[in-house]
Design a protein around this motif. Sequence first.
Motif, PDB file in Angstrom:
ATOM      1  N   LEU A  51      47.519   1.467  70.622  1.00 51.82           N
ATOM      2  CA  LEU A  51      48.877   1.493  71.160  1.00 51.82           C
ATOM      3  C   LEU A  51      48.980   0.934  72.581  1.00 51.82           C
ATOM      4  CD1 LEU A  51      50.153   4.944  69.856  1.00 51.82           C
ATOM      5  CD2 LEU A  51      50.712   2.674  69.011  1.00 51.82           C
ATOM      6  N   ILE A  52      48.028   1.230  73.431  1.00 51.93           N
ATOM      7  CA  ILE A  52      48.093   0.775  74.827  1.00 51.93           C
ATOM      8  C   ILE A  52      48.020  -0.748  74.924  1.00 51.93           C
ATOM      9  CG2 ILE A  52      46.875   0.811  77.038  1.00 51.93           C
ATOM     10  CD1 ILE A  52      46.304   3.774  76.516  1.00 51.93           C
ATOM     11  N   PRO A  53      47.061  -1.423  74.264  1.00 50.40           N
ATOM     12  CA  PRO A  53      47.061  -2.893  74.349  1.00 50.40           C
ATOM     13  C   PRO A  53      48.278  -3.546  73.703  1.00 50.40           C
ATOM     14  CG  PRO A  53      44.913  -2.120  73.661  1.00 50.40           C
ATOM     15  CD  PRO A  53      45.824  -0.945  73.628  1.00 50.40           C
ATOM     16  N   VAL A  54      48.783  -2.966  72.618  1.00 45.59           N
ATOM     17  CA  VAL A  54      49.981  -3.529  71.985  1.00 45.59           C
ATOM     18  C   VAL A  54      51.175  -3.399  72.923  1.00 45.59           C
ATOM     19  CG1 VAL A  54      51.647  -3.170  70.118  1.00 45.59           C
ATOM     20  CG2 VAL A  54      49.209  -3.228  69.618  1.00 45.59           C
ATOM     21  N   PHE A  55      51.333  -2.249  73.551  1.00 53.78           N
ATOM     22  CA  PHE A  55      52.432  -2.039  74.489  1.00 53.78           C
ATOM     23  C   PHE A  55      52.292  -2.973  75.694  1.00 53.78           C
ATOM     24  CE2 PHE A  55      54.203   0.155  78.217  1.00 53.78           C
ATOM     25  CZ  PHE A  55      55.530   0.222  77.823  1.00 53.78           C
ATOM     26  N   ALA A  56      51.085  -3.098  76.228  1.00 50.86           N
ATOM     27  CA  ALA A  56      50.865  -3.985  77.373  1.00 50.86           C
ATOM     28  C   ALA A  56      51.148  -5.441  77.000  1.00 50.86           C
ATOM     29  CB  ALA A  56      49.437  -3.836  77.883  1.00 50.86           C
ATOM     30  N   GLY A  57      50.759  -5.845  75.802  1.00 53.88           N
ATOM     31  CA  GLY A  57      51.035  -7.205  75.354  1.00 53.88           C
ATOM     32  C   GLY A  57      52.522  -7.466  75.192  1.00 53.88           C
ATOM     33  N   MET A  58      53.248  -6.484  74.677  1.00 58.12           N
ATOM     34  CA  MET A  58      54.689  -6.658  74.521  1.00 58.12           C
ATOM     35  C   MET A  58      55.386  -6.732  75.872  1.00 58.12           C
ATOM     36  SD  MET A  58      55.674  -4.644  71.049  1.00 58.12           S
ATOM     37  CE  MET A  58      57.345  -5.102  71.300  1.00 58.12           C
ATOM     38  N   VAL A  59      54.960  -5.913  76.824  1.00 57.21           N
ATOM     39  CA  VAL A  59      55.540  -5.965  78.166  1.00 57.21           C
ATOM     40  C   VAL A  59      55.254  -7.324  78.804  1.00 57.21           C
ATOM     41  CG1 VAL A  59      55.333  -4.998  80.499  1.00 57.21           C
ATOM     42  CG2 VAL A  59      55.540  -3.482  78.537  1.00 57.21           C
ATOM     43  N   LEU A  60      54.028  -7.807  78.666  1.00 54.12           N
ATOM     44  CA  LEU A  60      53.679  -9.111  79.213  1.00 54.12           C
ATOM     45  C   LEU A  60      54.500 -10.217  78.571  1.00 54.12           C
ATOM     46  CD1 LEU A  60      51.730 -10.749  81.039  1.00 54.12           C
ATOM     47  CD2 LEU A  60      50.254 -10.927  79.036  1.00 54.12           C
ATOM     48  N   LEU A  61      54.679 -10.157  77.266  1.00 50.20           N
ATOM     49  CA  LEU A  61      55.482 -11.155  76.568  1.00 50.20           C
ATOM     50  C   LEU A  61      56.937 -11.117  77.016  1.00 50.20           C
ATOM     51  CD1 LEU A  61      55.330 -13.332  74.349  1.00 50.20           C
ATOM     52  CD2 LEU A  61      55.960 -11.553  72.724  1.00 50.20           C
TER      53      LEU A  61
END
Length: 80
Positions: A51-61
């Motif tokens: 969940l943490i990397p997916v959330f961080a990736g979405m925020v970055l995107l």
Amino acid sequence: MELADKAVGFLLSYISLSIFTYYTFWVIILPFVNNDHFIHRYFLPQEYAVLIPVFAGMVLLCFLCIFIGYVMLKSKKKKA
């Protein structure tokens, strides 16, 4: 200024290496350790490893899309 740049680069490298080591240990090694071992107290539950990397990736995107949109709007105003 060159010494400050080297210090910042070293600090960023150290932080990145620390995060990579922590995450690698958490995802790859920790599932093979018994659940009652004391080391499990230092890590979040396994679900957060995804969940943490997916959330961080979405925020970055999202920030990347906002930045590109801002630059496109700003360049359009300069042409007009």
